[in-house]
Design an enzyme around this catalytic site. Structure first.
Site, PDB file in Angstrom:
ATOM      1  N   LYS A  52       0.843  -1.201   0.000  1.00  0.00           N
ATOM      2  CA  LYS A  52       0.000   0.000   0.000  1.00  0.00           C
ATOM      3  C   LYS A  52       0.879   1.252   0.000  1.00  0.00           C
ATOM      4  O   LYS A  52       0.616   2.219  -0.714  1.00  0.00           O
ATOM      5  CB  LYS A  52      -0.951  -0.008   1.214  1.00  0.00           C
ATOM      6  CG  LYS A  52      -2.068  -1.024   1.051  1.00  0.00           C
ATOM      7  CD  LYS A  52      -2.861  -1.284   2.316  1.00  0.00           C
ATOM      8  CE  LYS A  52      -3.809  -2.461   2.068  1.00  0.00           C
ATOM      9  NZ  LYS A  52      -4.613  -2.835   3.222  1.00  0.00           N
ATOM     10  N   GLN A  96      -5.066  -1.716   9.416  1.00  0.00           N
ATOM     11  CA  GLN A  96      -4.890  -3.038   8.801  1.00  0.00           C
ATOM     12  C   GLN A  96      -5.491  -4.124   9.692  1.00  0.00           C
ATOM     13  O   GLN A  96      -5.258  -4.153  10.906  1.00  0.00           O
ATOM     14  CB  GLN A  96      -3.387  -3.290   8.556  1.00  0.00           C
ATOM     15  CG  GLN A  96      -3.078  -4.536   7.764  1.00  0.00           C
ATOM     16  CD  GLN A  96      -3.573  -4.499   6.320  1.00  0.00           C
ATOM     17  OE1 GLN A  96      -3.713  -3.443   5.719  1.00  0.00           O
ATOM     18  NE2 GLN A  96      -3.838  -5.656   5.752  1.00  0.00           N
ATOM     19  N   ASP A 119     -11.232   2.345   3.403  1.00  0.00           N
ATOM     20  CA  ASP A 119     -11.492   0.904   3.252  1.00  0.00           C
ATOM     21  C   ASP A 119     -12.971   0.636   2.958  1.00  0.00           C
ATOM     22  O   ASP A 119     -13.314  -0.453   2.487  1.00  0.00           O
ATOM     23  CB  ASP A 119     -11.152   0.167   4.563  1.00  0.00           C
ATOM     24  CG  ASP A 119      -9.805  -0.543   4.514  1.00  0.00           C
ATOM     25  OD1 ASP A 119      -9.403  -0.969   3.417  1.00  0.00           O
ATOM     26  OD2 ASP A 119      -9.182  -0.674   5.582  1.00  0.00           O
TER      27      ASP A 119
HETATM   28  N1  GUN Z   1      -6.552  -7.065   5.723  1.00  0.00           N
HETATM   29  C1  GUN Z   1      -6.627  -7.784   4.581  1.00  0.00           C
HETATM   30  N2  GUN Z   1      -7.172  -7.025   3.585  1.00  0.00           N
HETATM   31  C2  GUN Z   1      -7.434  -5.821   4.127  1.00  0.00           C
HETATM   32  C3  GUN Z   1      -7.984  -4.609   3.604  1.00  0.00           C
HETATM   33  O1  GUN Z   1      -8.373  -4.493   2.427  1.00  0.00           O
HETATM   34  N3  GUN Z   1      -8.067  -3.569   4.480  1.00  0.00           N
HETATM   35  C4  GUN Z   1      -7.687  -3.679   5.772  1.00  0.00           C
HETATM   36  N4  GUN Z   1      -7.823  -2.615   6.557  1.00  0.00           N
HETATM   37  N5  GUN Z   1      -7.168  -4.787   6.287  1.00  0.00           N
HETATM   38  C5  GUN Z   1      -7.042  -5.840   5.465  1.00  0.00           C
END
Ligand code: GUN
Length: 280
Positions: A52, A96, A119
């Site tokens: 990211k 996350q 998200d």
């Molecule tokens: N953990 C696995 N995929 C994601 C995601 O798309 N966003 C977040 N915040 N955590 C994750």
């Protein structure tokens, strides 16, 4: 042989389009900032967070990374989220998942300001999608819609079957297909006659979380198959929920794993970050 939907290429196209937009915003003095919080050292999370950050760097989005120790308390994490909610210079906040067991993830997600919820996990974002109002949309399902559209696959009026009913993928996926005027069925592990239901699909979205579980017995000939799963197989190779080799000569188009849905999730996160400048 099926058409292989190239998620890597499509995600790169989207990131290039976003980079152009961000460059134009910068010229107007507008900087976009994403705050990413990771609690603990889950190895998969570390990889995702790193990817990211890399995508932010490529596009020109400023990223703030908070790597907090496993022992961080719920109160400490809530305090940080509230501080980031208040900061004028922070546009998006991403915590996350998964979080350590002693932290209530639902409470943390509810505390993120909906205008910074890139998200799309906040109940307000989920509710807005349900009633067709503006709000951030969960990145993986919106990435699937982009894969279909940019591959010239018509959704309107077609039978779309979503296998899986999670809040992050299955449910928003069904709502997005409905928004595109698809005829949508959701099925799951308790569905009776799962094969027969799945065989209705012109477009089959598989998000059930079981490696190579779905073979050609679940698809009509010529279906379009989108595989949201990601696992390691018995040889430690990445694979999806779909048994790719079994279905490849039976379907008209399919996403590979890796290189299908995976890269789209990050591209759509970047898209939400760019959109976040309009939501404050
Ligand atoms: N953990 C696995 N995929 C994601 C995601 O798309 N966003 C977040 N915040 N955590 C994750």
């Amino acid at each position: 042989m099926a058409f292989i939907i190239d998620g890597k290429k499509i995600s790169n196209d989207i990131k290039d389009e976003l980079k152009e937009k961000v460059t134009a915003y910068k010229a107007e003095g507008i900087q976009i900032t994403l705050a990413v919080i990771q609690v603990g050292k889950d190895p998969a999370s570390t990889v995702y967070v790193g990817n990211k950050k890399k995508a932010c760097d490529y596009i020109g989005i400023h990223s703030l990374t908070y790597e907090l120790p496993e022992e961080t308390t719920e109160v400490e994490l809530l305090d940080l989220v509230r501080k980031l909610n208040q900061r004028e210079d922070v546009n998006g906040i991403l915590v996350q998942l998964p979080l350590p067991k002693h932290i209530n993830a639902d409470l943390i997600i509810r505390t993120i300001s909906p205008v910074k919820d890139v998200d799309g996990f906040h109940p307000q974002s989920a509710g807005a999608l349900t009633i067709g109002q503006k709000g951030f949309v969960s990145c993986t399902p919106s990435g699937v819609i982009q894969l279909l559209k940019r591959s010239g696959i018509e959704i309107e009026g077609r039978e779309c079957v979503v296998m899986g009913r999670s809040n992050i993928v299955g449910k928003p996926m069904a709502l997005l297909l409905l928004r595109e005027n698809g005829t949508v069925t959701i099925c799951h592990s308790r569905t009776k006659n799962l094969k027969e239901v799945a065989k209705r699909a012109d477009i089959l979205i598989v998000a059930i979380g079981k490696p190579k579980y779905i073979n050609k017995d679940y698809m009509k000939e010529g279906a379009v198959v989108i595989d949201v799963g990601i696992h390691r197989d018995e040889n430690n190779k990445l694979c999806g929920d779909v048994d790719f080799n079994d279905v490849i000569d039976h379907v008209s188009a399919i996403t590979p794993v890796p290189g299908g849905v995976g890269p789209m999730t990050i591209a759509m996160l970047m898209n939400n970050c760019v959109d976040s400048i309009h939501s404050r």
